[in-house]
Scaffold this motif. Structure first.
Motif, short mmCIF file in Angstrom:
data_model
loop_
_atom_site.label_atom_id
_atom_site.label_comp_id
_atom_site.label_asym_id
_atom_site.label_seq_id
_atom_site.Cartn_x
_atom_site.Cartn_y
_atom_site.Cartn_z
N ARG A 1 -4.65 2.34 11.11
CA ARG A 1 -3.92 3.53 11.54
C ARG A 1 -4.41 4.77 10.80
O ARG A 1 -4.55 5.85 11.39
N ALA A 2 -4.74 4.62 9.51
CA ALA A 2 -5.25 5.75 8.73
C ALA A 2 -6.60 6.23 9.25
O ALA A 2 -6.94 7.41 9.14
N LYS A 3 -7.38 5.31 9.85
CA LYS A 3 -8.63 5.72 10.46
C LYS A 3 -8.36 6.64 11.66
O LYS A 3 -9.11 7.59 11.92
N ILE A 4 -7.29 6.33 12.38
CA ILE A 4 -6.96 7.12 13.56
C ILE A 4 -6.40 8.49 13.17
O ILE A 4 -6.78 9.52 13.72
N THR A 5 -5.48 8.48 12.22
CA THR A 5 -4.83 9.74 11.82
C THR A 5 -5.68 10.57 10.89
O THR A 5 -5.46 11.77 10.73
N ARG A 6 -6.65 9.91 10.22
CA ARG A 6 -7.51 10.57 9.25
C ARG A 6 -6.71 11.23 8.13
O ARG A 6 -7.02 12.33 7.67
N ASP A 7 -5.67 10.53 7.71
CA ASP A 7 -4.93 10.95 6.53
C ASP A 7 -4.36 9.71 5.85
O ASP A 7 -4.53 8.58 6.32
N ARG A 8 -3.68 9.91 4.73
CA ARG A 8 -3.20 8.79 3.94
C ARG A 8 -1.76 8.40 4.22
O ARG A 8 -1.22 7.50 3.59
N VAL A 9 -1.14 9.07 5.19
CA VAL A 9 0.28 8.83 5.47
C VAL A 9 0.56 7.36 5.83
O VAL A 9 1.52 6.78 5.31
N PRO A 10 -0.23 6.72 6.71
CA PRO A 10 0.05 5.32 7.01
C PRO A 10 -0.02 4.41 5.77
O PRO A 10 0.77 3.47 5.64
N LEU A 11 -0.93 4.70 4.87
CA LEU A 11 -1.07 3.91 3.66
C LEU A 11 0.09 4.17 2.70
O LEU A 11 0.58 3.24 2.04
N GLU A 12 0.53 5.40 2.63
CA GLU A 12 1.68 5.71 1.78
C GLU A 12 2.94 5.04 2.34
O GLU A 12 3.77 4.53 1.57
N SER A 13 3.06 4.99 3.67
CA SER A 13 4.18 4.30 4.29
C SER A 13 4.12 2.80 4.00
O SER A 13 5.15 2.16 3.76
N ALA A 14 2.91 2.25 4.01
CA ALA A 14 2.74 0.82 3.70
C ALA A 14 3.15 0.54 2.27
O ALA A 14 3.75 -0.51 1.98
N LEU A 15 2.84 1.45 1.36
CA LEU A 15 3.21 1.25 -0.04
C LEU A 15 4.73 1.26 -0.20
O LEU A 15 5.30 0.42 -0.91
N THR A 16 5.39 2.19 0.49
CA THR A 16 6.85 2.25 0.45
C THR A 16 7.46 0.98 1.03
O THR A 16 8.40 0.40 0.46
N ALA A 17 6.92 0.53 2.17
CA ALA A 17 7.42 -0.70 2.80
C ALA A 17 7.19 -1.91 1.90
O ALA A 17 8.04 -2.81 1.82
N THR A 18 6.07 -1.93 1.21
CA THR A 18 5.75 -3.05 0.32
C THR A 18 6.78 -3.14 -0.80
O THR A 18 7.26 -4.23 -1.13
N ARG A 19 7.10 -2.03 -1.40
CA ARG A 19 8.10 -2.01 -2.46
C ARG A 19 9.45 -2.53 -1.94
O ARG A 19 10.13 -3.30 -2.62
N GLY A 20 9.80 -2.12 -0.74
CA GLY A 20 11.05 -2.59 -0.16
C GLY A 20 11.05 -4.09 0.11
O GLY A 20 12.02 -4.79 -0.20
N LEU A 21 9.97 -4.60 0.67
CA LEU A 21 9.87 -6.02 0.97
C LEU A 21 9.90 -6.87 -0.28
O LEU A 21 10.40 -8.01 -0.26
N LEU A 22 9.38 -6.34 -1.38
CA LEU A 22 9.34 -7.09 -2.63
C LEU A 22 10.58 -6.86 -3.50
O LEU A 22 10.68 -7.40 -4.60
N GLY A 23 11.50 -6.04 -2.99
CA GLY A 23 12.74 -5.81 -3.73
C GLY A 23 12.57 -4.91 -4.93
O GLY A 23 13.34 -4.99 -5.88
N LEU A 24 11.57 -4.03 -4.86
CA LEU A 24 11.32 -3.10 -5.96
C LEU A 24 11.96 -1.75 -5.66
O LEU A 24 12.06 -1.36 -4.49
N PRO A 25 12.37 -1.01 -6.68
CA PRO A 25 12.95 0.31 -6.45
C PRO A 25 11.89 1.26 -5.90
O PRO A 25 10.69 1.09 -6.13
N ALA A 26 12.34 2.26 -5.17
CA ALA A 26 11.42 3.27 -4.64
C ALA A 26 10.73 3.97 -5.80
O ALA A 26 11.29 4.15 -6.88
N ALA A 27 9.49 4.37 -5.56
CA ALA A 27 8.74 5.07 -6.59
C ALA A 27 9.38 6.41 -6.86
O ALA A 27 10.00 7.03 -5.98
N VAL A 28 9.26 6.90 -8.08
CA VAL A 28 9.82 8.20 -8.46
C VAL A 28 9.20 9.28 -7.60
O VAL A 28 7.98 9.33 -7.40
N GLY A 29 10.06 10.15 -7.05
CA GLY A 29 9.58 11.25 -6.24
C GLY A 29 9.55 10.96 -4.75
O GLY A 29 9.17 11.81 -3.96
N THR A 30 9.94 9.71 -4.35
CA THR A 30 9.96 9.39 -2.92
C THR A 30 11.38 9.30 -2.44
O THR A 30 12.32 9.23 -3.22
#
Length: 201
Positions: free
Chosen positions: A172-201
């Motif tokens: 998806r990041a190849k299509i959008t040519r930005d890092r938003v899809p990857l940042e969303s994946a990182l947020t989703a990963t934290r949620g799936l693993l039961g980790l708190p949201a990163a500071v500033g999100t």
């Protein structure tokens, strides 16, 4: 093989990985690889019987290096297993969000292209990605054991879900040519693993 033979073969693979990481497998002709690596055609065929055999070797070499780097991240003893796992995904975000083909994931770049072109190359991709998922499974199990990750009913299923999430985000990041899809994946990963949201999100 002698050391010299190994060196030349590795030089071809290293040179070609950067080119193919940027353009894809089919779009790169043999002459471009030969010119960039300063190797005559006869020498190329001494190391690789065909372009497909070269593609297999390229992927095998890529996964060898990738898994060694992953093992190094997951073997750290100064942080928890959960932090080690998140460091892996954070590194994925940073490398895939750049335009530098040297840092690009070859599995992401070539999966859709070569899986329909070459059964041999598809098999290497299948085996390589399965080994990544196996390592992520063990990392999740270690995180549950040391209390840094939430309990998981099926660590293997979670590892598979996360890897597939990141493959999709990378495409998806190849299509959008930005890092938003990857940042969303990182947020989703934290949620799936039961980790708190990163500071500033």
């Amino acid at each position: 093989m002698t050391n010299t033979t190994n060196d030349v073969r590795q030089h071809i693979l290293t040179t070609a990985q950067s080119i193919i990481g940027g353009k894809g497998f089919s779009a790169v002709g043999l002459n471009e690889i030969l010119h960039a690596s300063s190797v005559p055609k006869g020498s190329f065929y001494h190391y690789f019987g065909s372009k497909e055999a070269f593609g297999e070797a390229l992927l095998e070499n890529y996964f060898t290096d990738y898994l060694a780097a992953l093992d190094a991240v997951l073997a750290r003893s100064d942080v928890s297993a959960g932090e080690r796992l998140m460091a892996y995904f954070e590194h994925w975000l940073e490398t895939q969000a750049t335009c530098d083909p040297k840092g690009k994931c070859l599995a992401v770049k070539l999966a859709a292209e070569v899986s329909d072109l070459s059964e041999a190359m598809r098999s290497v991709l299948d085996y390589g990605t399965a080994r990544i998922i196996a390592r992520l499974t063990r990392a999740i199990e270690a995180g549950v054991a040391d209390g840094s990750l939430a309990s998981q009913p099926d660590a293997s299923a979670m590892a598979t879900t996360l890897y597939q999430l990141w493959l999709g985000a990378s495409l998806r990041a190849k299509i959008t040519r930005d890092r938003v899809p990857l940042e969303s994946a990182l947020t989703a990963t934290r949620g799936l693993l039961g980790l708190p949201a990163a500071v500033g999100t």
